[in-house]
Design a protein around this motif. Structure first.
Motif, PDB file in Angstrom:
ATOM      1  N   CYS A 242       0.863  -1.184   0.000  1.00 52.05           N
ATOM      2  CA  CYS A 242       0.000   0.000   0.000  1.00 52.05           C
ATOM      3  C   CYS A 242       0.899   1.233   0.000  1.00 52.05           C
ATOM      4  O   CYS A 242       1.633   1.460   0.958  1.00 52.05           O
ATOM      5  CB  CYS A 242      -0.925   0.017   1.213  1.00 52.05           C
ATOM      6  SG  CYS A 242      -1.921   1.531   1.346  1.00 52.05           S
ATOM      7  N   ARG A 243       0.828   2.001  -1.070  1.00 48.37           N
ATOM      8  CA  ARG A 243       1.676   3.187  -1.224  1.00 48.37           C
ATOM      9  C   ARG A 243       0.803   4.394  -1.546  1.00 48.37           C
ATOM     10  O   ARG A 243      -0.083   4.331  -2.386  1.00 48.37           O
ATOM     11  CB  ARG A 243       2.696   2.964  -2.340  1.00 48.37           C
ATOM     12  CG  ARG A 243       3.498   4.190  -2.730  1.00 48.37           C
ATOM     13  CD  ARG A 243       4.593   3.834  -3.727  1.00 48.37           C
ATOM     14  NE  ARG A 243       5.649   3.083  -3.057  1.00 48.37           N
ATOM     15  CZ  ARG A 243       6.678   2.533  -3.701  1.00 48.37           C
ATOM     16  NH1 ARG A 243       6.758   2.618  -5.014  1.00 48.37           N
ATOM     17  NH2 ARG A 243       7.611   1.873  -3.033  1.00 48.37           N
ATOM     18  N   TYR A 244       1.099   5.509  -0.875  1.00 48.62           N
ATOM     19  CA  TYR A 244       0.361   6.750  -1.127  1.00 48.62           C
ATOM     20  C   TYR A 244       0.985   7.479  -2.307  1.00 48.62           C
ATOM     21  O   TYR A 244       2.198   7.667  -2.371  1.00 48.62           O
ATOM     22  CB  TYR A 244       0.371   7.645   0.110  1.00 48.62           C
ATOM     23  CG  TYR A 244      -0.415   8.923  -0.064  1.00 48.62           C
ATOM     24  CD1 TYR A 244      -1.804   8.906  -0.060  1.00 48.62           C
ATOM     25  CD2 TYR A 244       0.247  10.142  -0.243  1.00 48.62           C
ATOM     26  CE1 TYR A 244      -2.533  10.070  -0.221  1.00 48.62           C
ATOM     27  CE2 TYR A 244      -0.473  11.314  -0.410  1.00 48.62           C
ATOM     28  CZ  TYR A 244      -1.865  11.274  -0.391  1.00 48.62           C
ATOM     29  OH  TYR A 244      -2.583  12.423  -0.568  1.00 48.62           O
ATOM     30  N   HIS A 251      -4.233   6.260  -2.290  1.00 51.00           N
ATOM     31  CA  HIS A 251      -3.407   5.100  -2.014  1.00 51.00           C
ATOM     32  C   HIS A 251      -3.474   4.136  -3.194  1.00 51.00           C
ATOM     33  O   HIS A 251      -4.500   4.037  -3.868  1.00 51.00           O
ATOM     34  CB  HIS A 251      -3.861   4.396  -0.735  1.00 51.00           C
ATOM     35  CG  HIS A 251      -3.511   5.137   0.514  1.00 51.00           C
ATOM     36  ND1 HIS A 251      -4.337   6.107   1.051  1.00 51.00           N
ATOM     37  CD2 HIS A 251      -2.421   5.061   1.332  1.00 51.00           C
ATOM     38  CE1 HIS A 251      -3.778   6.589   2.156  1.00 51.00           C
ATOM     39  NE2 HIS A 251      -2.626   5.981   2.341  1.00 51.00           N
ATOM     40  N   ASN A 317       6.237   7.112   1.679  1.00 47.28           N
ATOM     41  CA  ASN A 317       4.817   7.060   1.309  1.00 47.28           C
ATOM     42  C   ASN A 317       4.216   5.666   1.439  1.00 47.28           C
ATOM     43  O   ASN A 317       3.040   5.479   1.138  1.00 47.28           O
ATOM     44  CB  ASN A 317       4.632   7.549  -0.123  1.00 47.28           C
ATOM     45  CG  ASN A 317       4.842   9.047  -0.253  1.00 47.28           C
ATOM     46  OD1 ASN A 317       4.648   9.787   0.701  1.00 47.28           O
ATOM     47  ND2 ASN A 317       5.252   9.494  -1.420  1.00 47.28           N
ATOM     48  N   ASP A 318       4.998   4.680   1.863  1.00 47.91           N
ATOM     49  CA  ASP A 318       4.499   3.308   1.997  1.00 47.91           C
ATOM     50  C   ASP A 318       3.889   3.111   3.377  1.00 47.91           C
ATOM     51  O   ASP A 318       4.490   3.493   4.390  1.00 47.91           O
ATOM     52  CB  ASP A 318       5.626   2.310   1.762  1.00 47.91           C
ATOM     53  CG  ASP A 318       6.179   2.396   0.349  1.00 47.91           C
ATOM     54  OD1 ASP A 318       5.419   2.788  -0.556  1.00 47.91           O
ATOM     55  OD2 ASP A 318       7.365   2.096   0.143  1.00 47.91           O
ATOM     56  N   ARG A 319       2.721   2.479   3.399  1.00 46.99           N
ATOM     57  CA  ARG A 319       1.991   2.361   4.669  1.00 46.99           C
ATOM     58  C   ARG A 319       2.015   0.944   5.232  1.00 46.99           C
ATOM     59  O   ARG A 319       2.233   0.744   6.414  1.00 46.99           O
ATOM     60  CB  ARG A 319       0.545   2.826   4.489  1.00 46.99           C
ATOM     61  CG  ARG A 319      -0.215   2.911   5.808  1.00 46.99           C
ATOM     62  CD  ARG A 319      -1.389   3.831   5.714  1.00 46.99           C
ATOM     63  NE  ARG A 319      -2.051   3.970   7.009  1.00 46.99           N
ATOM     64  CZ  ARG A 319      -3.191   4.619   7.192  1.00 46.99           C
ATOM     65  NH1 ARG A 319      -3.789   5.195   6.158  1.00 46.99           N
ATOM     66  NH2 ARG A 319      -3.730   4.709   8.388  1.00 46.99           N
ATOM     67  N   LEU A 342      -7.613   0.045   4.849  1.00 44.70           N
ATOM     68  CA  LEU A 342      -7.495   1.474   5.160  1.00 44.70           C
ATOM     69  C   LEU A 342      -8.690   1.967   5.968  1.00 44.70           C
ATOM     70  O   LEU A 342      -8.538   2.767   6.899  1.00 44.70           O
ATOM     71  CB  LEU A 342      -7.366   2.280   3.868  1.00 44.70           C
ATOM     72  CG  LEU A 342      -6.030   2.154   3.121  1.00 44.70           C
ATOM     73  CD1 LEU A 342      -6.123   2.795   1.743  1.00 44.70           C
ATOM     74  CD2 LEU A 342      -4.890   2.776   3.928  1.00 44.70           C
ATOM     75  N   ARG A 389       3.033  -3.580   9.193  1.00 44.13           N
ATOM     76  CA  ARG A 389       2.978  -2.121   9.335  1.00 44.13           C
ATOM     77  C   ARG A 389       4.356  -1.532   9.068  1.00 44.13           C
ATOM     78  O   ARG A 389       5.363  -2.037   9.578  1.00 44.13           O
ATOM     79  CB  ARG A 389       2.517  -1.745  10.747  1.00 44.13           C
ATOM     80  CG  ARG A 389       2.253  -0.247  10.924  1.00 44.13           C
ATOM     81  CD  ARG A 389       1.826   0.069  12.342  1.00 44.13           C
ATOM     82  NE  ARG A 389       2.938  -0.090  13.282  1.00 44.13           N
ATOM     83  CZ  ARG A 389       2.794  -0.375  14.562  1.00 44.13           C
ATOM     84  NH1 ARG A 389       1.596  -0.627  15.053  1.00 44.13           N
ATOM     85  NH2 ARG A 389       3.847  -0.476  15.356  1.00 44.13           N
TER      86      ARG A 389
END
Length: 392
Positions: A242-244, A251, A317-319, A342, A389
């Motif tokens: 998951c990257r913003y 995302h 930016n990676d979640r 999310l 995470r």
């Protein structure tokens, strides 16, 4: 004489065919273009399938922008990179990678599993948030090593359980130590040797039984060396990042792994060259995956334990990383799964328990809710959901 004797009978409970499209290019190390749009071309493949390190939504990126939860959206279109992008893409990517690598991001795993409608739970998993001390890497080159893996068994639980117990142990023993000229080359060789050794160990044990074990397992492993992810996988379990995306302010679900099905051209060609065949989307009409640990009776038919290995540079930016077996992806697209997670992470009603941080409680809840929702949506398979995470 073949140690495994006859091929398995139809009651083996084979994995249902996934019906994936055939993928082009080399089955092992196809290069994905970097985010800036530089195309490596057919002439000079890199060591790994490089995944884009930037947050940009430029051409060639496998990022799929996620729509807001209330809306439905499709995948982003790709366009041909301009000459300026092709010439300057590598330099741009390198600068962004260097900027992103100044701090080692913390990683912490969470998991939930559901048996579903199956008689037994044949999945297995491993979460090792920090194995730096066990790996004893060169201190001058590597600060932190982490390992996360999901194994989806078929024909029994023995192969997945064996892989969960032994693959990381073999990896630790083979991990680069002392003077290393290239971390990437050495880690790649380490992963290839580890998968080969683990498969051979299990096949020796399986063939010594009376009757011989016919269990098999997929494997999707994420090895984090500082801020670089090395993803090694066999079969159809998947890893998603998951990257913003700063440009789209959404995302994205970035695929970190490559599924292996006998319907894919390169996989089918290898099976046929080995003397096997593909019927109804399965090896010999029975086995739905074309790479696995175990499945000794199919190794002579081209089924292999050589993993695809991809590399991905983490960015600010990676979640989170999602690892899951195909039991989840039968009823969730990667984009739907990431959006679902999310929404859980943003749910302020989720309370921490027993002094746990609120963030941990939300990741725990996200794993459990997603696994349960997959079963509710009709996934009859075992479901394992793992979230890693990424702390900043």
């Amino acid at each position: 004489m073949d140690l495994f004797g006859d091929l398995p009978e139809p009651e083996r409970s084979p994995r249902p065919a996934a019906g994936k499209e055939a993928q082009k290019g080399s089955p092992l190390f196809d290069d994905l273009p970097p985010a800036a749009g530089a195309d490596s071309g057919p002439g000079g493949p890199l060591l790994f399938d490089d995944l884009p390190p930037a947050s940009s939504g430029e051409s060639g990126s496998p990022d799929t922008p996620l729509p807001p939860p209330a809306k439905s959206g499709g995948k982003g279109e790709k366009r041909k990179p301009s000459e300026e992008e092709e010439n300057g893409g590598e330099e741009l990517v390198e600068k962004k990678v260097c900027k992103a690598s100044s701090v080692i991001f913390g990683l912490k795993g969470f998991v939930a599993e559901r048996k579903g409608e199956r008689e037994e739970m044949q999945d297995a998993h491993v979460i090792l948030n920090d194995i730096t001390a066990e790996c004893r890497p060169p201190a001058s080159l590597i600060t932190r090593v982490s390992y996360f893996a999901v194994f989806d068994g078929h024909g029994g639980i023995r192969a997945s359980k064996f892989a969960a117990q032994n693959l990381h142990q073999n990896l630790i023993r083979k991990f680069p130590k002392g003077d290393v000229t290239s971390v990437e080359k050495t880690v790649r060789r380490c992963l290839l040797d580890t998968f080969k050794h683990t498969d051979e160990e299990f096949l020796r044990q399986a063939s010594s039984q009376k009757p011989a074990w016919k269990d098999g397992s997929t494997a999707t492993c994420v090895l984090a060396v500082d801020n670089v992810l090395y993803i090694a996988n066999l079969g159809d379990s998947r890893a998603i990042l998951c990257r913003y995306n700063e440009e789209s302010q959404k995302h994205s679900a970035l695929s970190l792994s490559k599924e292996h099905n006998p319907t894919q051209y390169e996989e089918r060609m290898r099976i046929q060259k080995a003397g096997g065949n593909v019927r109804d989307g399965r090896v010999l009409g029975v086995l739905e995956v074309s790479r696995s640990i175990g499945d000794g009776q199919y190794k002579r038919c081209g089924v292999t334990s050589v993993p695809d290995i991809r590399r991905c540079q983490l960015t600010p930016n990676d979640r989170f990383i999602l690892l899951a077996c195909d039991g989840l992806f039968k009823v969730f697209t990667p984009e739907e799964a990431v959006n679902f997670i999310l929404s859980c992470l943003e749910d302020e009603k989720i309370q921490s328990r027993e002094g746990k941080p609120a963030a941990d409680a939300r990741y725990d809840a996200a794993c459990n809710r997603l696994a349960s929702k997959a079963v509710q949506r009709g996934s009859a398979d075992n479901v394992t959901v793992m979230l890693v995470r990424i702390g900043h």
